[in-house]
Scaffold this active site. Structure first.
Site: not given
Length: 192
Positions: A113-114
C-alpha cells in the site's frame, strides 16, 4: 507448510497510523510459517492503528524501538501501509537507515500500500519494479522505479502489493521470498 520460516526472524516496521490489517495479517501468516516476528517502531509505546486509513482502530503493542535494533538481527523486513505510518517513518533518520540496511545486506523486504513511501526515502527503488497504492506511484517513478498495477510484484526479493485486497497474495509471496533468503547485492546497495 508450517515450518518454511523456522529459525527466521522478521521485523515489521510501523508507526502511528499503520493500517491494522496490513500489520496483523502478515504477522499472523509469517508466524504460522514458523518465523519469529517483532514489531519495531519509533519507540516502544503502543502504536495507533487505523482501519480503512481513516478510522482509528486499536493500539498495537511494539516489541522494540528502531534505535535499539539492527538489521543484522533480522532475516527480513515488512513495511505495512496506512498513509500516516510511512510518513512518520520516512521522517525518522534511524528508521530510514534501518530500512536501507536490509537492501545493503541483500535481505528480502515486503512493502504494501503506502509502505513503499519509506523505500523512496531510503533511496532503494531506483531501477526496481514494484507496485503500491495509486497515490504514491508518482513519487516512486520520480525516485527511479518502474511502477506496475499488479496484485503482487517481486523484484529479486522486494515484494510489493497495492492495498489490503492483495494481502493473501502478498503474504504468500513474502513467505516464499523470506524462505529463499538473501539475494545478490547490487553495487548501489539495492539488491540485484
Amino acid at each position: 507448510m508450517a515450518n518454511e520460516l523456522q529459525g527466521r526472524t522478521v521485523a515489521i516496521l510501523a508507526a502511528d497510523g499503520v493500517e491494522k490489517v496490513e500489520l496483523v495479517q502478515p504477522r499472523e501468516e509469517l508466524q504460522k510459517a514458523g518465523a519469529r516476528v517483532e514489531v519495531v517502531s519509533l519507540s516502544t509505546d503502543p502504536i495507533q492503528s487505523m482501519s480503512a486509513d481513516i478510522n482509528p482502530d486499536e493500539k498495537l503493542d511494539v516489541d522494540r524501538a528502531v534505535a535499539d535494533v539492527s538489521a543484522d538481527e533480522y532475516d527480513a523486513l515488512v513495511l505495512p501501509g496506512g498513509t500516516v505510518n510511512p510518513d512518520n517513518l520516512r521522517a525518522d533518520a534511524t528508521a530510514v537507515a534501518f530500512v536501507k540496511a536490509f537492501f545493503t545486506a541483500g535481505k528480502p523486504v515486503g512493502a504494501i500500500c503506502h509502505g513503499p513511501w519509506t523505500l523512496v526515502e531510503a533511496d532503494v527503488v531506483k531501477g526496481r519494479t514494484l507496485t503500491s497504492f495509486p497515490s504514491i506511484r508518482t513519487d516512486l517513478r520520480n525516485a527511479g522505479a518502474t511502477v506496475v498495477d499488479e496484485q503482487v510484484v517481486n523484484d529479486k526479493g522486494l515484494v510489493t502489493s497495492r492495498n489490503p485486497d492483495d494481502l493473501d497474495a502478498f503474504c504468500a509471496k513474502l513467505i516464499e521470498e523470506f524462505a529463499e533468503g538473501k539475494h545478490p547485492v547490487h553495487p548501489e546497495g539495492a539488491t540485484a
